[in-house]
Design a protein around this motif. Sequence first.
Motif, PDB file in Angstrom:
ATOM      1  N   LYS A 154      46.954 -32.905 -22.780  1.00 50.03           N
ATOM      2  CA  LYS A 154      47.047 -31.703 -23.613  1.00 50.03           C
ATOM      3  C   LYS A 154      48.102 -30.733 -23.103  1.00 50.03           C
ATOM      4  N   HIS A 155      48.162 -30.556 -21.784  1.00 50.37           N
ATOM      5  CA  HIS A 155      49.061 -29.560 -21.185  1.00 50.37           C
ATOM      6  C   HIS A 155      50.358 -30.175 -20.660  1.00 50.37           C
ATOM      7  N   HIS A 156      50.543 -31.458 -20.869  1.00 47.37           N
ATOM      8  CA  HIS A 156      51.755 -32.147 -20.406  1.00 47.37           C
ATOM      9  C   HIS A 156      51.998 -31.883 -18.918  1.00 47.37           C
ATOM     10  N   ALA A 157      50.930 -31.994 -18.141  1.00 43.51           N
ATOM     11  CA  ALA A 157      50.989 -31.670 -16.717  1.00 43.51           C
ATOM     12  C   ALA A 157      51.809 -32.698 -15.940  1.00 43.51           C
ATOM     13  N   ASP A 158      52.509 -32.201 -14.945  1.00 43.72           N
ATOM     14  CA  ASP A 158      53.259 -33.058 -14.034  1.00 43.72           C
ATOM     15  C   ASP A 158      52.423 -33.465 -12.832  1.00 43.72           C
ATOM     16  N   ILE A 159      51.345 -32.715 -12.595  1.00 38.60           N
ATOM     17  CA  ILE A 159      50.488 -33.008 -11.447  1.00 38.60           C
ATOM     18  C   ILE A 159      49.054 -32.595 -11.774  1.00 38.60           C
ATOM     19  N   LEU A 160      48.113 -33.397 -11.292  1.00 44.12           N
ATOM     20  CA  LEU A 160      46.685 -33.097 -11.380  1.00 44.12           C
ATOM     21  C   LEU A 160      46.196 -32.903  -9.956  1.00 44.12           C
ATOM     22  N   ILE A 161      45.535 -31.778  -9.718  1.00 36.36           N
ATOM     23  CA  ILE A 161      45.049 -31.446  -8.379  1.00 36.36           C
ATOM     24  C   ILE A 161      43.531 -31.466  -8.388  1.00 36.36           C
ATOM     25  N   LEU A 162      42.953 -32.183  -7.430  1.00 44.24           N
ATOM     26  CA  LEU A 162      41.500 -32.283  -7.300  1.00 44.24           C
ATOM     27  C   LEU A 162      41.101 -32.059  -5.855  1.00 44.24           C
ATOM     28  N   GLY A 163      39.914 -31.543  -5.655  1.00 42.16           N
ATOM     29  CA  GLY A 163      39.357 -31.445  -4.314  1.00 42.16           C
ATOM     30  C   GLY A 163      38.663 -32.753  -3.979  1.00 42.16           C
ATOM     31  N   SER A 164      38.684 -33.122  -2.716  1.00 44.22           N
ATOM     32  CA  SER A 164      38.007 -34.331  -2.264  1.00 44.22           C
ATOM     33  C   SER A 164      36.596 -33.972  -1.840  1.00 44.22           C
ATOM     34  N   HIS A 165      35.623 -34.678  -2.390  1.00 43.47           N
ATOM     35  CA  HIS A 165      34.235 -34.438  -1.999  1.00 43.47           C
ATOM     36  C   HIS A 165      33.890 -35.140  -0.693  1.00 43.47           C
ATOM     37  N   GLY A 166      34.775 -35.986  -0.218  1.00 42.03           N
ATOM     38  CA  GLY A 166      34.575 -36.622   1.076  1.00 42.03           C
ATOM     39  C   GLY A 166      33.499 -37.688   1.090  1.00 42.03           C
ATOM     40  N   TYR A 167      33.239 -38.310  -0.062  1.00 45.16           N
ATOM     41  CA  TYR A 167      32.234 -39.368  -0.112  1.00 45.16           C
ATOM     42  C   TYR A 167      32.724 -40.574   0.669  1.00 45.16           C
TER      43      TYR A 167
END
Length: 153
Positions: free
Chosen positions: A107-120
């Motif tokens: 939708k936003h034509h993003a160049d990067i997706l940032i996520l936090g790691s839950h450390g599983y």
Amino acid sequence: MVLAYDDSEHSHYALEWTLSHFFSHVNGGGKGFELVIVHAKRLPSSVVNLAGPGAAEVLQLVESDLRKIAMNTVEKAKALCQAHSVSATVEIMEGEARTVLIDAVEKHHADILILGSHGYGALRRAFLGSVSDYCAHHTHCSVMIVKKPKMNS
């Protein structure tokens, strides 16, 4: 850039990290970057699976609670952005996190997706699946997983 945000300390850290590394005055104040923060609100049917008399009322209560949780969560993200003097678009999208994030990137034509790691660990990831792993394999953009440093005791 799209940043996944839920009510976990890992998402909070990922947002703090992103604000300090991409939007600090030292780094040009975020010039050239647009931040879209996305919260995936779960569907009531993913929380409660009911049928029969009274099920509709229970689902309405669950929906109301999920909406309140989502609003509270995005307010925390907005407050953190305001504390860093960063203007961000904040969206609540309904559905499973992995598909919501893929849709938001498109939708936003993003160049990067940032996520936090839950450390599983590997075993828990095998049973629960990993949103970040799914996104890394199913989105057209780069995926950055921000890991919160472990505290040495």
